[in-house]
Design a protein around this motif. Structure first.
Motif, PDB file in Angstrom:
ATOM      1  N   PHE A   1     -35.910  40.803  -8.286  1.00 31.18           N
ATOM      2  CA  PHE A   1     -34.622  40.231  -8.553  1.00 31.18           C
ATOM      3  C   PHE A   1     -34.321  39.283  -7.555  1.00 31.18           C
ATOM      4  O   PHE A   1     -33.165  39.018  -7.348  1.00 31.18           O
ATOM      5  CB  PHE A   1     -33.736  41.609  -8.655  1.00 31.18           C
ATOM      6  CG  PHE A   1     -33.890  42.341 -10.031  1.00 31.18           C
ATOM      7  CD1 PHE A   1     -33.309  41.964 -11.054  1.00 31.18           C
ATOM      8  CD2 PHE A   1     -34.749  43.565 -10.008  1.00 31.18           C
ATOM      9  CE1 PHE A   1     -33.373  42.478 -12.433  1.00 31.18           C
ATOM     10  CE2 PHE A   1     -34.793  44.163 -11.052  1.00 31.18           C
ATOM     11  CZ  PHE A   1     -34.306  43.804 -12.415  1.00 31.18           C
ATOM     12  N   ALA A   2     -35.279  39.001  -6.557  1.00 35.61           N
ATOM     13  CA  ALA A   2     -35.012  37.979  -5.563  1.00 35.61           C
ATOM     14  C   ALA A   2     -35.962  36.817  -6.303  1.00 35.61           C
ATOM     15  O   ALA A   2     -37.178  36.884  -6.732  1.00 35.61           O
ATOM     16  CB  ALA A   2     -35.420  38.312  -4.223  1.00 35.61           C
ATOM     17  N   PRO A   3     -35.321  35.570  -5.745  1.00 37.43           N
ATOM     18  CA  PRO A   3     -36.121  34.372  -6.242  1.00 37.43           C
ATOM     19  C   PRO A   3     -37.373  34.032  -5.494  1.00 37.43           C
ATOM     20  O   PRO A   3     -37.455  34.420  -4.424  1.00 37.43           O
ATOM     21  CB  PRO A   3     -35.120  33.162  -6.271  1.00 37.43           C
ATOM     22  CG  PRO A   3     -34.262  33.606  -5.101  1.00 37.43           C
ATOM     23  CD  PRO A   3     -34.127  35.099  -5.155  1.00 37.43           C
ATOM     24  N   THR A   4     -38.293  32.975  -6.197  1.00 41.38           N
ATOM     25  CA  THR A   4     -39.292  32.769  -5.505  1.00 41.38           C
ATOM     26  C   THR A   4     -39.371  31.172  -5.550  1.00 41.38           C
ATOM     27  O   THR A   4     -40.172  30.589  -4.949  1.00 41.38           O
ATOM     28  CB  THR A   4     -40.515  33.215  -6.106  1.00 41.38           C
ATOM     29  OG1 THR A   4     -40.651  32.810  -7.423  1.00 41.38           O
ATOM     30  CG2 THR A   4     -40.743  34.684  -6.154  1.00 41.38           C
ATOM     31  N   THR A   5     -38.559  30.518  -6.388  1.00 43.19           N
ATOM     32  CA  THR A   5     -38.560  28.997  -6.825  1.00 43.19           C
ATOM     33  C   THR A   5     -37.140  28.549  -7.006  1.00 43.19           C
ATOM     34  O   THR A   5     -36.182  29.386  -7.015  1.00 43.19           O
ATOM     35  CB  THR A   5     -39.524  28.690  -8.003  1.00 43.19           C
ATOM     36  OG1 THR A   5     -38.636  29.309  -9.161  1.00 43.19           O
ATOM     37  CG2 THR A   5     -40.871  29.072  -7.863  1.00 43.19           C
ATOM     38  N   SER A   6     -36.971  27.300  -6.731  1.00 44.28           N
ATOM     39  CA  SER A   6     -35.665  26.578  -6.818  1.00 44.28           C
ATOM     40  C   SER A   6     -35.384  26.383  -8.266  1.00 44.28           C
ATOM     41  O   SER A   6     -34.991  25.093  -8.369  1.00 44.28           O
ATOM     42  CB  SER A   6     -35.529  25.536  -6.033  1.00 44.28           C
ATOM     43  OG  SER A   6     -36.596  24.477  -6.203  1.00 44.28           O
ATOM     44  N   GLY A   7     -35.038  27.183  -9.286  1.00 43.68           N
ATOM     45  CA  GLY A   7     -34.925  26.994 -10.554  1.00 43.68           C
ATOM     46  C   GLY A   7     -33.471  27.620 -10.909  1.00 43.68           C
ATOM     47  O   GLY A   7     -32.818  28.127  -9.893  1.00 43.68           O
ATOM     48  N   TRP A   8     -32.979  27.002 -12.145  1.00 48.09           N
ATOM     49  CA  TRP A   8     -31.442  27.636 -12.491  1.00 48.09           C
ATOM     50  C   TRP A   8     -31.603  27.756 -13.957  1.00 48.09           C
ATOM     51  O   TRP A   8     -32.444  27.344 -14.611  1.00 48.09           O
ATOM     52  CB  TRP A   8     -30.551  26.885 -12.200  1.00 48.09           C
ATOM     53  CG  TRP A   8     -30.293  25.480 -12.891  1.00 48.09           C
ATOM     54  CD1 TRP A   8     -31.123  24.597 -13.142  1.00 48.09           C
ATOM     55  CD2 TRP A   8     -28.937  25.048 -13.456  1.00 48.09           C
ATOM     56  NE1 TRP A   8     -30.542  23.570 -14.111  1.00 48.09           N
ATOM     57  CE2 TRP A   8     -29.205  23.807 -13.919  1.00 48.09           C
ATOM     58  CE3 TRP A   8     -27.512  25.497 -13.111  1.00 48.09           C
ATOM     59  CZ2 TRP A   8     -28.116  23.083 -14.499  1.00 48.09           C
ATOM     60  CZ3 TRP A   8     -26.545  24.847 -13.530  1.00 48.09           C
ATOM     61  CH2 TRP A   8     -26.859  23.518 -14.267  1.00 48.09           C
ATOM     62  N   SER A   9     -30.748  28.741 -14.508  1.00 56.90           N
ATOM     63  CA  SER A   9     -30.767  29.213 -15.866  1.00 56.90           C
ATOM     64  C   SER A   9     -29.283  29.826 -16.125  1.00 56.90           C
ATOM     65  O   SER A   9     -28.428  29.902 -15.045  1.00 56.90           O
ATOM     66  CB  SER A   9     -31.500  30.221 -16.145  1.00 56.90           C
ATOM     67  OG  SER A   9     -31.735  30.536 -17.549  1.00 56.90           O
ATOM     68  N   VAL A  10     -28.951  29.982 -17.180  1.00 59.48           N
ATOM     69  CA  VAL A  10     -27.753  30.744 -17.610  1.00 59.48           C
ATOM     70  C   VAL A  10     -27.649  32.422 -17.614  1.00 59.48           C
ATOM     71  O   VAL A  10     -28.638  32.669 -18.159  1.00 59.48           O
ATOM     72  CB  VAL A  10     -27.205  30.150 -18.899  1.00 59.48           C
ATOM     73  CG1 VAL A  10     -25.886  30.992 -19.413  1.00 59.48           C
ATOM     74  CG2 VAL A  10     -26.939  28.636 -18.990  1.00 59.48           C
ATOM     75  N   ASP A  11     -27.039  32.893 -16.706  1.00 59.85           N
ATOM     76  CA  ASP A  11     -27.058  34.374 -16.397  1.00 59.85           C
ATOM     77  C   ASP A  11     -28.524  34.882 -16.685  1.00 59.85           C
ATOM     78  O   ASP A  11     -28.834  35.847 -17.434  1.00 59.85           O
ATOM     79  CB  ASP A  11     -26.218  34.994 -17.867  1.00 59.85           C
ATOM     80  CG  ASP A  11     -25.767  36.312 -17.452  1.00 59.85           C
ATOM     81  OD1 ASP A  11     -26.116  37.020 -16.398  1.00 59.85           O
ATOM     82  OD2 ASP A  11     -25.369  37.083 -18.360  1.00 59.85           O
ATOM     83  N   ASN A  12     -29.269  34.386 -15.526  1.00 65.89           N
ATOM     84  CA  ASN A  12     -30.763  34.736 -15.657  1.00 65.89           C
ATOM     85  C   ASN A  12     -30.963  35.299 -13.997  1.00 65.89           C
ATOM     86  O   ASN A  12     -31.063  34.310 -13.246  1.00 65.89           O
ATOM     87  CB  ASN A  12     -31.481  33.708 -15.969  1.00 65.89           C
ATOM     88  CG  ASN A  12     -32.999  34.125 -16.017  1.00 65.89           C
ATOM     89  OD1 ASN A  12     -33.453  34.763 -15.286  1.00 65.89           O
ATOM     90  ND2 ASN A  12     -33.629  33.339 -17.202  1.00 65.89           N
ATOM     91  N   ARG A  13     -31.600  36.480 -13.991  1.00 61.17           N
ATOM     92  CA  ARG A  13     -31.689  36.782 -12.729  1.00 61.17           C
ATOM     93  C   ARG A  13     -33.191  36.891 -12.136  1.00 61.17           C
ATOM     94  O   ARG A  13     -33.575  37.203 -11.445  1.00 61.17           O
ATOM     95  CB  ARG A  13     -31.422  38.309 -12.638  1.00 61.17           C
ATOM     96  CG  ARG A  13     -29.744  38.696 -12.444  1.00 61.17           C
ATOM     97  CD  ARG A  13     -29.440  40.135 -12.512  1.00 61.17           C
ATOM     98  NE  ARG A  13     -27.964  40.433 -12.288  1.00 61.17           N
ATOM     99  CZ  ARG A  13     -27.215  40.558 -13.336  1.00 61.17           C
ATOM    100  NH1 ARG A  13     -27.716  40.329 -14.748  1.00 61.17           N
ATOM    101  NH2 ARG A  13     -25.906  40.633 -12.997  1.00 61.17           N
ATOM    102  N   THR A  14     -33.840  35.921 -12.796  1.00 66.32           N
ATOM    103  CA  THR A  14     -35.212  35.569 -12.466  1.00 66.32           C
ATOM    104  C   THR A  14     -35.272  34.201 -11.677  1.00 66.32           C
ATOM    105  O   THR A  14     -36.083  33.685 -11.328  1.00 66.32           O
ATOM    106  CB  THR A  14     -36.289  35.279 -13.418  1.00 66.32           C
ATOM    107  OG1 THR A  14     -35.827  34.421 -14.257  1.00 66.32           O
ATOM    108  CG2 THR A  14     -36.380  36.787 -14.132  1.00 66.32           C
ATOM    109  N   THR A  15     -33.997  33.506 -11.499  1.00 66.01           N
ATOM    110  CA  THR A  15     -33.938  32.179 -10.838  1.00 66.01           C
ATOM    111  C   THR A  15     -33.016  32.181  -9.576  1.00 66.01           C
ATOM    112  O   THR A  15     -32.612  33.332  -9.261  1.00 66.01           O
ATOM    113  CB  THR A  15     -33.202  31.163 -11.720  1.00 66.01           C
ATOM    114  OG1 THR A  15     -31.794  31.421 -11.993  1.00 66.01           O
ATOM    115  CG2 THR A  15     -33.906  31.210 -13.140  1.00 66.01           C
ATOM    116  N   ALA A  16     -33.056  31.328  -8.661  1.00 66.89           N
ATOM    117  CA  ALA A  16     -32.240  31.189  -7.400  1.00 66.89           C
ATOM    118  C   ALA A  16     -30.902  30.869  -7.813  1.00 66.89           C
ATOM    119  O   ALA A  16     -29.962  31.317  -6.863  1.00 66.89           O
ATOM    120  CB  ALA A  16     -33.171  29.826  -6.541  1.00 66.89           C
ATOM    121  N   LEU A  17     -30.609  30.271  -8.839  1.00 65.78           N
ATOM    122  CA  LEU A  17     -29.226  29.684  -8.984  1.00 65.78           C
ATOM    123  C   LEU A  17     -28.971  30.186 -10.627  1.00 65.78           C
ATOM    124  O   LEU A  17     -29.553  29.669 -11.254  1.00 65.78           O
ATOM    125  CB  LEU A  17     -29.012  28.319  -8.977  1.00 65.78           C
ATOM    126  CG  LEU A  17     -27.628  27.836  -9.024  1.00 65.78           C
ATOM    127  CD1 LEU A  17     -26.778  28.292  -7.722  1.00 65.78           C
ATOM    128  CD2 LEU A  17     -27.562  26.195  -8.969  1.00 65.78           C
TER     129      LEU A  17
END
Length: 449
Positions: free
Chosen positions: A319-335
């Protein structure tokens, strides 16, 4: 007439009006002492306890002096040499703490004592540029120049631990009301003690044994950074009085979840929300802000993950990110983009750890947002599903994060060159202490070579 302090602070009151409220409380005999607080670079609450009659004299006079060495201490309180703002070469002179009286509130554990947050000034009457609150002032001002104000919300996780440093309760049941009951009376002392002291919206059990999370209601950036600082101070003391300890260490246990400090941000112009949806997707302002955060994220890491330990939190499936990605309501991303109502659509940055100093963490995020608005670039496409490993990797060590921060001249310029120089001096000292120390891991692995 004495004021009633049912909420967190005297929000909306000017200095003189807030001072009259405090004077009335003192005259009534209810208020006898005030703690003044400023945060050091590690997030430790520094300050003094002052009898209220002397506090009023100092507030209406020059302020409260303290040695500037308070801005050159490491996490253990030892002096780190080589700082710009404070060093043996400068003779360690005084700085001046001047309270922001709108932040006044009573301490939950001392009914006749109050607390205020302070800005830090030099003898010329200027904000000390290396102080954490001054750094956030600069980031807020940069966005103001672009015509925006901000609303920031903070979620802080922590573990309740016993005197031996172990989880205060067993069992991993996130959101469990039963596990919260197991942690009584400590958990209840937090929820009730924080009521009216910090604007906490909710508290719950998190994804680790005796791990908790509290949500601090969104507000303008400087105010909510102060609320987060007050929250950490109060949580430790309320738990201690109830028989437990609190750790904001980012990754205190190998096998359990780390502790984060997620930041939610929205932008406003002329009192109206500037972030929103157009044709079912993020509008231009929101996309540009997201691009600024994502493009600068490696250079922000050190301000949001300030310790050696913090980088152990970044691992897949945590539940903590590893890369600088983003998404909608997604807890596998940084943003995380949260497409909600007209006034609540926002971005959530998931990189900061619970060990981050709130002013630095928020300032670095806002600096990146400002860069994005100035550049007007589009962010990458939003991912879908499990996005661990997708996108540019985040720094994996404190040393990598230091290098990335130094390479990002634009963020350094917004936060302040001297302030960043001092912050990175402290970070390098942490890294040097780590790499020069022989640990149990070393001896268990290598002693018989």
């Amino acid at each position: 007439m004495a004021a009633e302090f049912d909420g967190p602070g005297l929000k909306g009151l000017g200095h003189e009006e807030a001072l009259r409220h405090i004077e009335a409380e003192a005259a009534s005999g209810r208020l006898k002492e005030i703690e003044i607080l400023w945060s050091d670079h590690q997030g430790h609450p520094r300050g003094k306890r002052i009898p209220v009659k002397h506090f009023i004299d100092k507030v209406t006079g020059p302020g409260v002096a303290f040695c500037d060495v308070a801005l050159s201490w490491d996490v253990l309180g030892d002096v780190v040499d080589g700082m710009v703002g404070s060093s043996w070469d400068t003779g360690m002179p005084d700085l001046i703490a001047r309270p922001d009286l709108s932040t006044f509130r009573y301490l939950p554990w001392r009914s006749d004592a109050g607390l205020v947050h302070c800005d830090v000034y030099n003898h010329h009457g200027d904000l000390v540029p290396t102080a954490p609150r001054s750094v956030l002032h600069r980031a807020v001002d940069r966005l103001a120049e672009l015509g925006y104000t901000t609303s920031v919300g903070v979620e802080i996780e922590f573990y309740l631990i016993d005197k031996d440093g172990q989880p205060f309760a067993d069992g991993l049941q996130a959101y469990s009301l039963e596990r919260a009951n197991v942690m009584e009376p400590v958990f209840g002392s937090l929820t009730q003690g924080l009521m009216g002291f910090v604007d906490v919206e909710a508290g719950n059990v998190e994804y680790g044994p005796a791990q908790c999370e509290f949500n601090i209601r969104h507000d303008e950036a400087l105010r909510v950074a102060g609320e987060a600082t007050f929250f950490r101070y109060a949580t430790r003391e309320l738990a201690r009085r109830a028989g437990a300890e609190v750790t904001f260490m980012a990754k205190p246990f190998n096998v359990y979840s780390g502790s984060s400090m997620h930041l939610h941000v929205s932008l406003w112009r002329d009192g109206n929300p500037a972030m929103g949806l157009e044709d079912g997707r993020e509008n231009k302002v929101m996309r540009h802000a997201a691009a600024g955060i994502l493009n600068n994220l490696p250079g922000l890491a050190v301000y949001q993950a300030p310790t050696v330990n913090a980088y152990r939190r970044f691992e897949p499936g945590s539940f903590a990110p590893t890369t600088s990605g983003w998404s909608v309501d997604n807890r596998t991303t940084a943003l995380r983009s949260l497409r909600e109502g007209p006034t609540s659509t926002r971005l959530e940055l998931r990189t900061p750890g619970a060990d981050a100093e709130p002013h630095w963490a928020i300032a670095s995020m806002l600096a990146a947002v400002a860069c994005g608005l100035e550049d007007g670039k589009e962010p990458p496409e939003q991912g879908v599903g499990n996005l661990y490993g997708v996108g540019a990797p985040l720094p994996t060590t404190l040393q990598d994060a230091i290098v990335s921060a130094e390479a990002n001249a634009r963020i350094v310029d917004i936060l302040g060159k001297d302030a960043v120089a001092d912050y990175l001096t402290l970070a390098r000292a942490e890294w040097q202490s780590f790499i020069s120390t022989v640990s149990d891991w070393d001896t268990k692995r290598y002693l018989m070579i």
